[in-house]
Design an enzyme around this catalytic site. Structure first.
Site, short mmCIF file in Angstrom:
data_model
loop_
_atom_site.label_atom_id
_atom_site.label_comp_id
_atom_site.label_asym_id
_atom_site.label_seq_id
_atom_site.Cartn_x
_atom_site.Cartn_y
_atom_site.Cartn_z
N LYS A 179 40.13 59.23 55.70
CA LYS A 179 40.54 59.32 57.24
C LYS A 179 40.22 58.31 58.19
CE LYS A 179 43.33 60.38 60.37
NZ LYS A 179 43.62 61.35 61.03
N LYS A 247 37.37 56.31 69.46
CA LYS A 247 36.75 57.89 68.47
C LYS A 247 36.83 57.37 67.26
CE LYS A 247 38.91 61.88 67.98
NZ LYS A 247 38.74 61.61 66.57
#
Length: 297
Positions: A179, A247
């Site tokens: 991811k 993030k």
């Protein structure tokens, strides 16, 4: 004949978690949902879910072998949900499974999986991609890392949620690694698309026509098209806040550093998201990168 009740519970019913809740409810699952935001709780109830006030209450609704989804944002939130006061670990039983859906560091996934294993609870490392609309219609991507026996046990549930399921490995953390690679590229593509559209505007081009050309030419990217269409329309209602790719690109750069890799674009893209946050765009959709990059400098 005895009807088998298919159960699942969620902690986190925001954009992605709420979309999954609604999808499972629609498909006849018995779903419990817990979220700290009353608006998200109301939406989950409207979709057909039962409400739980704490993560422990959500986990307590599960039967043997069921799955608790963690669909929050950060690793610290995952730890609080699982092991804090009123944490889910107090109600989870051996043989049940926790599905970790946030984008967090591989090391945090590994640690959480190890802590769950101490109580005999399985862990599926399962970050998601595709956005709320695709989560709602079952076409989002799931990157799955867990023992094959656990994935087989929950194959029906996974199929209900996603038509794009990628089994990465049996090692917790590899879903997160995959991811982060994906989201680093998504971040780079989005920064590039916003920069290109800002340049098009400065050159006096029609933005809609320019994006039409890009979408049918070599510059096309899904995230660029999706976000820049919204930016052109002035729609910055947050589907994915600027802080999320801030993030995620930051975590990807950290992962790269941990293996001694340094590329030319990742750190720069991460810095753009950080700068946009500092400029006051944190709570807007990440399509707002366009408004930041179009400003004179």
């Amino acid at each position: 004949m005895t009807t088998v009740v298919r159960r699942a519970a969620f902690v986190g019913a925001g954009n992605m978690g709420g979309a999954m809740v609604a999808r499972l409810c629609e498909q006849g699952w018995s779903v419990a949902a817990c979220d700290i935001d009353p608006r998200r709780q109301k939406e989950a109830r409207g979709a057909g879910a039962a409400l739980a006030l704490t993560p422990s209450e959500a986990a307590a609704t599960l039967d043997e072998g069921d799955v608790l989804f963690i669909a929050v944002v950060t690793a610290s939130q995952c730890r609080e949900v699982l092991f804090g006061e009123n944490g889910a670990i107090n109600a989870l039983a051996p043989g049940q499974t926790v599905m970790l859906c946030p984008t967090i560091s591989p090391e945090d996934v590994e640690t959480l999986a190890e802590q769950l294993a101490l109580k005999g609870v399985n862990c599926i490392d399962a970050p998601m991609s595709g956005g709320p609309a695709r989560a709602r219609d079952g076409s989002m991507s799931l990157m799955l890392a867990a023992p094959s026996v656990v994935l087989t046990q929950h194959a029906h549930l996974l199929a209900a949620l996603s038509s794009q399921r990628f089994v990465i490995s049996e090692r917790a953390g590899d879903g997160a690694r995959t991811k982060l690679v994906n989201n680093l590229l998504a971040g780079i593509n989005l920064v590039g698309a916003a920069e290109a559209m800002a340049l098009a505007e400065r050159l006096g081009l029609n933005l809609g026509t320019t994006l039409d050309v890009i979408e049918r030419s070599s510059g096309q990217s899904w995230i660029g098209s999706d976000r820049m269409r919204r930016a052109i329309a002035g729609d910055f209602e947050p589907r994915a806040h600027v802080t999320l790719l801030e993030k995620d690109t930051g975590l990807a750069v950290q992962a790269a550093t941990s293996v001694g890799f340094e590329g030319p674009l990742g750190q720069r893209a991460a810095q753009v998201f950080s700068d946009a946050h500092a400029a006051g765009l944190a709570d807007l959709d990440d399509a707002a990168l366009f408004t930041w990059l179009r400003q004179p400098r």
